[in-house]
Design an enzyme around this catalytic site. Structure first.
Site, mmCIF file in Angstrom:
data_model
loop_
_atom_site.group_PDB
_atom_site.id
_atom_site.type_symbol
_atom_site.label_atom_id
_atom_site.label_comp_id
_atom_site.label_asym_id
_atom_site.label_seq_id
_atom_site.Cartn_x
_atom_site.Cartn_y
_atom_site.Cartn_z
ATOM 1 C CG ASP A 177 1.044 -0.582 -1.380
ATOM 2 O OD1 ASP A 177 0.681 -1.769 -1.816
ATOM 3 O OD2 ASP A 177 0.338 -0.442 0.133
ATOM 4 C CG HIS A 248 -4.018 1.762 5.492
ATOM 5 N ND1 HIS A 248 -3.074 1.268 6.117
ATOM 6 C CD2 HIS A 248 -4.589 1.103 5.295
ATOM 7 C CE1 HIS A 248 -3.016 0.200 6.138
ATOM 8 N NE2 HIS A 248 -3.768 -0.096 5.518
ATOM 9 C CD GLU A 253 -0.159 3.276 7.831
ATOM 10 O OE1 GLU A 253 -1.278 3.587 7.674
ATOM 11 O OE2 GLU A 253 -0.014 2.008 7.819
HETATM 12 P P1 PGA Z 1 -6.218 -6.244 3.862
HETATM 13 O O1 PGA Z 1 -5.823 -5.234 4.531
HETATM 14 O O2 PGA Z 1 -6.284 -7.059 2.317
HETATM 15 O O3 PGA Z 1 -5.933 -7.578 3.866
HETATM 16 O O4 PGA Z 1 -7.176 -6.425 5.540
HETATM 17 C C1 PGA Z 1 -6.073 -3.896 3.525
HETATM 18 C C2 PGA Z 1 -4.735 -2.704 3.488
HETATM 19 O O5 PGA Z 1 -4.739 -2.892 4.772
HETATM 20 O O6 PGA Z 1 -4.939 -1.803 2.680
#
Ligand code: PGA
Length: 378
Positions: A177, A248, A253
């Site tokens: 993404d 997510h 989301e």
């Molecule tokens: P993080 O985020 O690895 O910074 O915890 C993961 C995500 O939000 O997909």
């Protein structure tokens, strides 16, 4: 002279071999089998439901075989090869004995290990897969993620690359993404994140490293089409994922309309995600872009193998809901239950709720991960 008993046995076996060879090859040579046998590398075999996709997309390179039937619209249907078993393709090296715990919840593989060792473990799986394919002269594509979760994996990959444990000539990567609306070169873009943490160190060229552009959205969004084409041309052999506190994956989301068929697209970010990512933007949630481009569950689930990383107790509710709960759009990572080849790698803090709800606590687990099983203070 009469042939000896040995000679007659020998000629009998010769004739038998000839008969077996003829019986198996003749129907094929004569075209009796009107099926197409083509190479399968993961992709659909990783999914439970058989479905139809164009042959080029499914089978870019060799080994395993499946039977395909051609239909009038020039697509191919793959008969699901034998009932699929969840594969245990991962291995835990001896040095992690007593330091990592592997178990299954709701038929999904879960490995509990601390962040540093977990990073090394997952990096090793990726290197093994890359080297194994390299030995067969096959190109490899990794689906990669950003955020704090994959950093220990990337550190270990960089270290191993410096120690010449693998080559990257036949590797390409596709990121999950990217935010929309950041200037090219913005240090908060995921492109920069990837360059900083992995891509530059692995000496990957722009032809090998693929990610959505962070440019603003335009009509028909050619950027989505461009990535979609790359996904088609480069099926992923391995997909690394983080999981958000709201469950997510990528920027998919929670949303009532989300399903395993949701495609790669532009999405609006939830307030909770913008807040969670604000620290990267100087703590100012208003500076976090409102939209992003993301691979949809449909494309995420097309990867041959998936590893989800989760560190820290903030993830514990999302983890438990994704692994133990029903598959539902309000918990996007629960869609991963549809994939046969997912391994969740998490630390004891992230696993806390899962283990409590899963009710499979053994003495051995309690000994290894005492913090997991403390009764919460009243
Ligand atoms: P993080 O985020 O690895 O910074 O915890 C993961 C995500 O939000 O997909």
């Amino acid at each position: 002279m009469m042939p000896s008993r040995f000679q007659s046995y020998k000629s009998f076996f010769k004739q038998l071999t000839l008969a077996v060879v003829l019986l198996t090859t003749l129907p094929i040579l004569m075209g009796a089998k009107k099926e197409y046998t083509v190479p399968v590398e993961g992709l659909d075999s990783a999914l439970r439901k058989p479905h139809r996709i164009p042959i080029k997309r499914m089978f870019p390179d060799k080994p395993k075989f499946a039977t395909l039937k051609k239909s009038p619209d020039r697509t191919y249907t793959m008969d699901r090869p034998k009932p699929l078993k969840r594969q245990t393709w991962w291995t835990i090296p001896k040095e992690l004995k007593n330091k990592a715990f592997a178990c299954q919840f709701n038929k999904q593989h879960v490995i509990v290990v601390d962040k540093e060792k977990g990073g090394a473990l997952v990096a090793q799986w990726m290197i093994d897969q890359l080297n194994e394919r390299e030995a067969r002269n096959l190109p490899t594509t990794f689906g990669l993620a950003t955020g704090s979760s994959p950093i220990p994996v990337y550190e270990n990959l960089v270290k191993a690359f410096r120690e010449q444990k693998f080559k990257t000539d036949n590797l390409s990567t596709i990121n999950l993404d990217e935010y929309i609306g950041l200037e090219p070169g913005d240090s908060n873009s995921y492109k920069q994140f990837m360059r900083q943490h992995l891509i530059a160190d692995l000496e990957l060229t722009d032809d090998q490293f693929h990610i959505f552009d962070s440019q603003a959205q335009s009509e028909n969004d050619p950027e989505i089409q461009r990535l979609q084409k790359l996904l088609t041309q480069n099926p992923r052999h391995f997909q690394l994922l983080g999981i958000g506190e709201n469950g997510h994956i990528g920027f998919n989301e929670p949303d009532d309309t989300l399903s395993a068929e949701t495609p790669t697209r532009i999405v609006k970010l939830t307030e909770s995600t913008r807040k969670a990512n604000a620290p990267y933007f100087g703590g100012d949630t208003t500076k976090v872009p409102t939209h992003a481009r993301t691979l949809g569950p449909k494309d995420i689930l097309h990867a041959e193998r998936i590893v989800v990383l989760a560190w820290g107790e903030k993830k514990k509710a999302a983890i438990a809901n994704s692994i133990l709960g029903p598959i539902k759009p309000q918990v996007p990572a629960s869609l991963l239950q549809k994939h046969l080849n997912v391994v969740w790698v998490m630390d004891a803090e992230a696993a806390a709720t899962l283990f409590k709800q899963g009710g499979r606590v053994t003495r051995e687990m309690a000994r290894q991960f005492p913090t997991l099983f403390q009764t919460p203070e009243k």
